[in-house]
Design an enzyme around this catalytic site. Structure first.
Site, short mmCIF file in Angstrom:
data_model
loop_
_atom_site.label_atom_id
_atom_site.label_comp_id
_atom_site.label_asym_id
_atom_site.label_seq_id
_atom_site.Cartn_x
_atom_site.Cartn_y
_atom_site.Cartn_z
N CYS A 119 40.26 49.13 37.30
CA CYS A 119 39.84 47.83 36.24
C CYS A 119 39.58 49.44 35.51
O CYS A 119 39.14 49.25 33.89
CB CYS A 119 39.11 47.44 35.82
N ARG A 251 45.38 32.60 22.78
CA ARG A 251 45.66 30.95 22.64
C ARG A 251 44.31 31.11 21.21
O ARG A 251 43.30 30.34 21.53
CB ARG A 251 45.29 30.89 23.32
N SER A 280 38.98 37.17 32.29
CA SER A 280 40.10 37.73 32.05
C SER A 280 41.32 37.00 32.68
O SER A 280 42.26 36.75 33.01
CB SER A 280 40.04 39.41 32.21
N HIS A 381 44.34 41.70 30.48
CA HIS A 381 43.25 42.60 31.36
C HIS A 381 44.36 43.38 32.63
O HIS A 381 44.01 43.41 33.64
CB HIS A 381 41.71 41.93 32.15
N CYS A 411 33.40 47.06 35.28
CA CYS A 411 33.17 46.68 36.21
C CYS A 411 35.03 47.30 36.72
O CYS A 411 35.61 46.99 36.25
CB CYS A 411 33.16 45.59 36.65
N GLY A 413 36.91 46.97 40.39
CA GLY A 413 37.84 46.97 41.58
C GLY A 413 37.02 47.49 42.89
O GLY A 413 36.53 48.39 43.02
#
Length: 432
Positions: A119, A251, A280, A381, A411, A413
């Protein structure tokens, strides 16, 4: 609370460099060897599997973004010393990135690399180019971040039996949804800093709190999109005859009642509080920054819109990887001699509302300063894109507000985190 030993442990936290300016006044000084940003844009995002970029592979997105960068940044592509692309899951990413750059107009003399720190990959691409400029090895570079979650979703990691016997090794390859549910039920897990003492604290993040923060993201992003705010950071690209210039991931009309009615996205894991509305969005997209030295930017007549200061990477227990911004942000602030009050805008990735809620409240930063136009819960994301997009989005917001300092964080992974500090040097026309 996290132990002071953990926050200060050089064995747990890896800093980019100790050779960075310290203190607000020093950071705002303008020096010839500053690493500056002269162009920062992104594509619109597309909903994975359903949106406007669902059939567009990574090399094609990069091709269009690179062409737009050459034109928009008004650079001579032959003068670019290096390109770095942050991307996570496409097969043979270096080949794809190199081919895209050549097709877009960069001569074969311009080298390229790819970086994958999940990420944070987009931020790592900026970091790699910035370090090259700081060291004097390059003068002008391009950092990009991209992923197609439609065509290249996260593959399932497979570890050997002997590796999987280690509990943390087992945890670090688990699906992200599992880590969200862990963050929902466990805030501060077990750390091993300078001693073998175990620091454990259990803290619940209820579904209602997750939905509360998710609604903030959806509402802010919807309002920003309706006002055309994102148009300032999006570079339109024409793909197969269709011009893409507006995020289709946002949305409008999301309500608290609507969020509360959503079913668990991961009912197989307790407590099952993560939903499609408070996690996300899965999406596709790409973002880019052009970096150079201040001396070169002034020599070439390039507009300076921002300055790279520093970045850091950290590591936490894998099963609660989502809490890592509470380690990364204090670390990068300490590196640069700043306080959290000095920062005007924070872009903190909303991987899941569970971890985002924890980070906001543990850091004690006013929510008004964090993701003022919404974050990944609303915008989506695309893993490799996010670290670059945060810089693009944050600098654009600072320009609109005529503010100075940006911190980005996410953060990562497997149990890591990252953060960066940037200075805005662009001024909004209304403030001139």
């Amino acid at each position: 609370m996290l132990s002071r030993n953990f926050l200060s442990s050089s064995r747990s936290v890896r800093a980019m460099s100790t050779q960075v300016p310290r203190g607000l006044a020093a950071l705002l000084e303008k020096k010839p060897d500053d690493v500056v940003i002269t162009f920062a844009k992104r594509t619109a995002t597309g909903r994975a599997k359903k949106g406007q970029l669902k059939d567009v592979p990574v090399d094609e997105m990069l091709y269009h973004l690179f062409k737009a960068t050459i034109s928009g940044a008004k650079i001579n592509p032959a003068k670019v010393d290096d390109i770095c692309v942050g991307t996570c899951h496409p097969p043979s990413p270096l080949y794809l990135s190199r081919a895209a750059a050549l097709a877009a107009g960069f001569p074969h003399t311009v080298p390229i690399s790819t970086v994958n720190r999940l990420c944070s990959s987009g931020l790592m691409s900026i970091r790699n180019i910035a370090q090259g400029i700081k060291s004097g090895e390059i003068t002008l570079g391009i950092a990009a971040g991209t992923d197609s979650m439609s065509l290249n979703p996260r593959p399932t990691p497979e570890t050997s039996a002997i590796v999987d016997e280690n509990a943390e090794a087992h945890d670090c390859v688990q699906p992200m949804g599992w880590t969200s549910e862990m963050a929902s039920s466990i805030y501060n897990a077990t750390y091993l800093p300078l001693t073998n003492a175990q620091v454990a604290e259990v803290y619940k993040v209820p579904r209602e709190k997750q939905d509360y923060y998710a609604l903030i993201s959806h509402t802010r992003a919807s309002e920003a999109s309706a006002k055309g705010i994102f148009a300032e950071e999006i570079v339109p690209i024409t793909v197969r005859g269709t011009t893409i210039s507006v995020d289709d991931t946002i949305r409008p009309g999301v309500t608290a009642e609507g969020l509360a009615g959503l079913k668990s996205a991961f009912p197989q894991w307790s407590p099952g509080t993560t939903t499609a509305g408070n996690a996300s969005g899965v999406g596709d997209g790409a973002a880019v920054c052009v970096l150079t030295s201040r001396a070169n930017a002034e020599k070439e007549g390039m507009e300076i819109i921002g300055k790279y200061i520093a970045s850091t990477v950290v590591s936490v227990e894998p099963k609660v990887m989502g809490i890592s911004p509470v380690v990364a942000i204090p670390k990068v602030l300490e590196m640069t001699g700043l306080t959290k009050e000095d920062i005007d805008v924070y872009e903190i990735n909303e991987a899941f509302a569970s971890q985002f809620a924890y980070c906001v409240e543990e850091l004690g930063i006013p929510i008004e300063k964090i993701n003022p136009n919404g974050g990944a819960i609303a915008i989506s994301h695309p893993l490799g894109m996010t670290g670059t997009r945060q810089v693009v989005t944050g600098l654009a917001e600072l320009k609109r507000k005529n503010k100075r300092l940006l911190v980005t964080s996410m953060c990562v992974g497997s149990g890591m985190g990252a953060a960066g500090v940037f200075v805005n040097e662009a001024r909004h026309e209304a403030n001139l």
